[in-house]
Motif scaffolding. Structure first.
Motif, PDB file in Angstrom:
ATOM      1  N   PRO A 298      23.195   2.230  30.563  1.00  0.00           N
ATOM      2  CA  PRO A 298      23.039   0.707  30.622  1.00  0.00           C
ATOM      3  C   PRO A 298      22.694   0.032  29.448  1.00  0.00           C
ATOM      4  O   PRO A 298      21.854   0.666  28.594  1.00  0.00           O
ATOM      5  N   LEU A 299      22.867  -1.355  29.310  1.00  0.00           N
ATOM      6  CA  LEU A 299      22.571  -2.098  28.211  1.00  0.00           C
ATOM      7  C   LEU A 299      20.934  -2.265  28.418  1.00  0.00           C
ATOM      8  O   LEU A 299      20.536  -2.477  29.311  1.00  0.00           O
ATOM      9  N   ARG A 300      20.375  -2.044  27.216  1.00  0.00           N
ATOM     10  CA  ARG A 300      18.697  -1.805  27.273  1.00  0.00           C
ATOM     11  C   ARG A 300      18.325  -1.070  28.178  1.00  0.00           C
ATOM     12  O   ARG A 300      17.283  -1.316  28.783  1.00  0.00           O
ATOM     13  N   GLY A 301      18.930   0.002  28.495  1.00  0.00           N
ATOM     14  CA  GLY A 301      18.488   1.340  29.228  1.00  0.00           C
ATOM     15  C   GLY A 301      18.683   2.424  28.329  1.00  0.00           C
ATOM     16  O   GLY A 301      18.800   2.451  27.246  1.00  0.00           O
ATOM     17  N   ALA A 302      18.614   3.679  29.225  1.00  0.00           N
ATOM     18  CA  ALA A 302      18.707   4.938  28.820  1.00  0.00           C
ATOM     19  C   ALA A 302      19.224   5.898  29.412  1.00  0.00           C
ATOM     20  O   ALA A 302      19.329   5.537  30.911  1.00  0.00           O
ATOM     21  N   ARG A 303      19.555   7.054  29.090  1.00  0.00           N
ATOM     22  CA  ARG A 303      20.300   8.057  29.642  1.00  0.00           C
ATOM     23  C   ARG A 303      19.692   9.512  28.920  1.00  0.00           C
ATOM     24  O   ARG A 303      19.342   9.508  27.691  1.00  0.00           O
ATOM     25  N   VAL A 304      19.339  10.458  29.765  1.00  0.00           N
ATOM     26  CA  VAL A 304      19.047  11.719  29.339  1.00  0.00           C
ATOM     27  C   VAL A 304      20.113  12.667  29.287  1.00  0.00           C
ATOM     28  O   VAL A 304      20.823  13.047  30.166  1.00  0.00           O
ATOM     29  N   VAL A 305      19.985  13.555  27.996  1.00  0.00           N
ATOM     30  CA  VAL A 305      21.037  14.723  27.920  1.00  0.00           C
ATOM     31  C   VAL A 305      20.217  15.849  27.547  1.00  0.00           C
ATOM     32  O   VAL A 305      19.120  15.663  27.025  1.00  0.00           O
ATOM     33  N   LYS A 306      20.523  16.987  27.948  1.00  0.00           N
ATOM     34  CA  LYS A 306      19.819  18.242  27.737  1.00  0.00           C
ATOM     35  C   LYS A 306      20.547  19.005  26.690  1.00  0.00           C
ATOM     36  O   LYS A 306      21.799  19.275  26.550  1.00  0.00           O
ATOM     37  N   THR A 307      19.741  19.595  25.857  1.00  0.00           N
ATOM     38  CA  THR A 307      20.259  20.304  24.524  1.00  0.00           C
ATOM     39  C   THR A 307      19.572  21.358  24.322  1.00  0.00           C
ATOM     40  O   THR A 307      18.097  21.313  25.011  1.00  0.00           O
TER      41      THR A 307
ATOM     42  N   PHE B  15      19.515   5.409  23.927  1.00  0.00           N
ATOM     43  CA  PHE B  15      18.970   4.213  24.184  1.00  0.00           C
ATOM     44  C   PHE B  15      19.917   3.360  23.688  1.00  0.00           C
ATOM     45  O   PHE B  15      20.480   3.523  22.441  1.00  0.00           O
ATOM     46  N   ARG B  16      20.598   2.321  24.610  1.00  0.00           N
ATOM     47  CA  ARG B  16      21.422   1.370  24.252  1.00  0.00           C
ATOM     48  C   ARG B  16      20.975   0.045  24.079  1.00  0.00           C
ATOM     49  O   ARG B  16      20.421  -0.354  25.058  1.00  0.00           O
ATOM     50  N   THR B  17      20.731  -0.354  23.048  1.00  0.00           N
ATOM     51  CA  THR B  17      19.955  -1.511  22.434  1.00  0.00           C
ATOM     52  C   THR B  17      20.905  -2.814  22.318  1.00  0.00           C
ATOM     53  O   THR B  17      20.333  -3.878  22.305  1.00  0.00           O
ATOM     54  N   ALA B  18      22.160  -2.515  22.161  1.00  0.00           N
ATOM     55  CA  ALA B  18      23.221  -3.571  22.320  1.00  0.00           C
ATOM     56  C   ALA B  18      24.460  -3.023  22.777  1.00  0.00           C
ATOM     57  O   ALA B  18      24.591  -1.883  22.882  1.00  0.00           O
ATOM     58  N   GLU B  19      25.344  -4.035  22.641  1.00  0.00           N
ATOM     59  CA  GLU B  19      26.709  -3.723  23.238  1.00  0.00           C
ATOM     60  C   GLU B  19      27.446  -2.311  22.581  1.00  0.00           C
ATOM     61  O   GLU B  19      27.927  -1.411  23.196  1.00  0.00           O
ATOM     62  N   ALA B  20      27.222  -2.252  21.445  1.00  0.00           N
ATOM     63  CA  ALA B  20      27.671  -1.198  20.632  1.00  0.00           C
ATOM     64  C   ALA B  20      26.503  -0.339  19.724  1.00  0.00           C
ATOM     65  O   ALA B  20      27.056   0.316  18.701  1.00  0.00           O
ATOM     66  N   GLU B  21      25.317  -0.436  20.180  1.00  0.00           N
ATOM     67  CA  GLU B  21      24.356   0.110  19.321  1.00  0.00           C
ATOM     68  C   GLU B  21      23.671   1.210  20.246  1.00  0.00           C
ATOM     69  O   GLU B  21      23.255   0.846  21.377  1.00  0.00           O
ATOM     70  N   VAL B  22      23.622   2.492  19.718  1.00  0.00           N
ATOM     71  CA  VAL B  22      22.748   3.574  20.583  1.00  0.00           C
ATOM     72  C   VAL B  22      21.797   4.324  19.490  1.00  0.00           C
ATOM     73  O   VAL B  22      22.269   4.359  18.440  1.00  0.00           O
ATOM     74  N   PHE B  23      20.736   4.845  20.057  1.00  0.00           N
ATOM     75  CA  PHE B  23      19.860   5.478  19.411  1.00  0.00           C
ATOM     76  C   PHE B  23      19.394   6.787  20.259  1.00  0.00           C
ATOM     77  O   PHE B  23      19.504   6.861  21.342  1.00  0.00           O
ATOM     78  N   ALA B  24      19.167   7.912  19.195  1.00  0.00           N
ATOM     79  CA  ALA B  24      18.736   9.187  20.244  1.00  0.00           C
ATOM     80  C   ALA B  24      17.481   9.628  19.639  1.00  0.00           C
ATOM     81  O   ALA B  24      17.322   9.580  18.548  1.00  0.00           O
TER      82      ALA B  24
ATOM     83  N   LEU C 211      10.121   9.123  27.927  1.00  0.00           N
ATOM     84  CA  LEU C 211      10.582   7.706  27.309  1.00  0.00           C
ATOM     85  C   LEU C 211      11.968   7.396  27.829  1.00  0.00           C
ATOM     86  O   LEU C 211      11.795   5.775  28.166  1.00  0.00           O
ATOM     87  N   SER C 212      12.814   8.026  28.408  1.00  0.00           N
ATOM     88  CA  SER C 212      13.842   7.247  28.998  1.00  0.00           C
ATOM     89  C   SER C 212      13.675   6.244  30.233  1.00  0.00           C
ATOM     90  O   SER C 212      14.427   5.382  30.759  1.00  0.00           O
ATOM     91  N   GLU C 213      12.362   6.614  30.676  1.00  0.00           N
ATOM     92  CA  GLU C 213      12.095   5.819  31.866  1.00  0.00           C
ATOM     93  C   GLU C 213      11.274   4.232  31.515  1.00  0.00           C
ATOM     94  O   GLU C 213      10.577   3.636  32.115  1.00  0.00           O
ATOM     95  N   GLY C 214      11.097   4.387  30.112  1.00  0.00           N
ATOM     96  CA  GLY C 214      10.321   3.083  29.571  1.00  0.00           C
ATOM     97  C   GLY C 214      10.985   1.910  29.421  1.00  0.00           C
ATOM     98  O   GLY C 214      12.141   1.913  29.763  1.00  0.00           O
ATOM     99  N   ILE C 215      10.335   0.966  28.817  1.00  0.00           N
ATOM    100  CA  ILE C 215      11.157  -0.560  28.794  1.00  0.00           C
ATOM    101  C   ILE C 215      11.784  -0.557  27.213  1.00  0.00           C
ATOM    102  O   ILE C 215      11.049  -0.335  25.985  1.00  0.00           O
ATOM    103  N   VAL C 216      13.013  -0.835  27.127  1.00  0.00           N
ATOM    104  CA  VAL C 216      13.848  -0.818  25.811  1.00  0.00           C
ATOM    105  C   VAL C 216      13.904  -2.405  25.491  1.00  0.00           C
ATOM    106  O   VAL C 216      14.356  -3.094  26.229  1.00  0.00           O
TER     107      VAL C 216
END
Length: 110
Positions: A13-22, A30-39, A51-56
């Motif tokens: 989700p925009l200004r949200g997060a998703r968790v992946v197991k590695t 974390f998706r901070t903009a339409e086409a911007e993601v950080f890990a 942190l994925s439950e925090g406020i972006v």
């Protein structure tokens, strides 16, 4: 470099997060903009908060447990707080989120 496809950018989700197991543990996307993601690590270095439950906001995330703020770009604590969380190379290509494979394939021996 080898890249691993983690899914469509719309899955985060925009200004949200998703968790992946590695193999290095849970990584938060974390998706901070339409086409911007950080890990980053999903674990706050302060008190192990999810942190994925925090406020972006902007290019930062605020931990839901004690309000520590982390830079999604550098992993550094912001403000008066000190510490660092792991960050991982990620990019968006053709609407897909790709993470650099070697960074999440195995834990480093310490």
């Amino acid at each position: 470099m080898s890249w691993i496809d983690l899914g469509a950018i719309e899955d985060v989700p925009l200004r949200g997060a998703r968790v992946v197991k590695t193999p290095v543990g849970c990584v938060a996307l974390f998706r901070t903009a339409e086409a911007e993601v950080f890990a980053t690590s999903n674990t706050c270095a302060h008190r192990n908060g999810p942190l994925s439950e925090g406020i972006v906001h902007d290019r930062k995330v605020t931990c839901p447990l004690h309000n520590w703020v982390w830079s999604l770009e550098t992993g550094e604590a912001q403000g008066a707080d000190e510490g660092q969380i792991a960050t991982y190379p990620v990019m968006v290509e053709n609407g897909r989120i790709l993470i650099e494979g070697d960074s999440v394939r195995k834990r480093n021996a310490a």
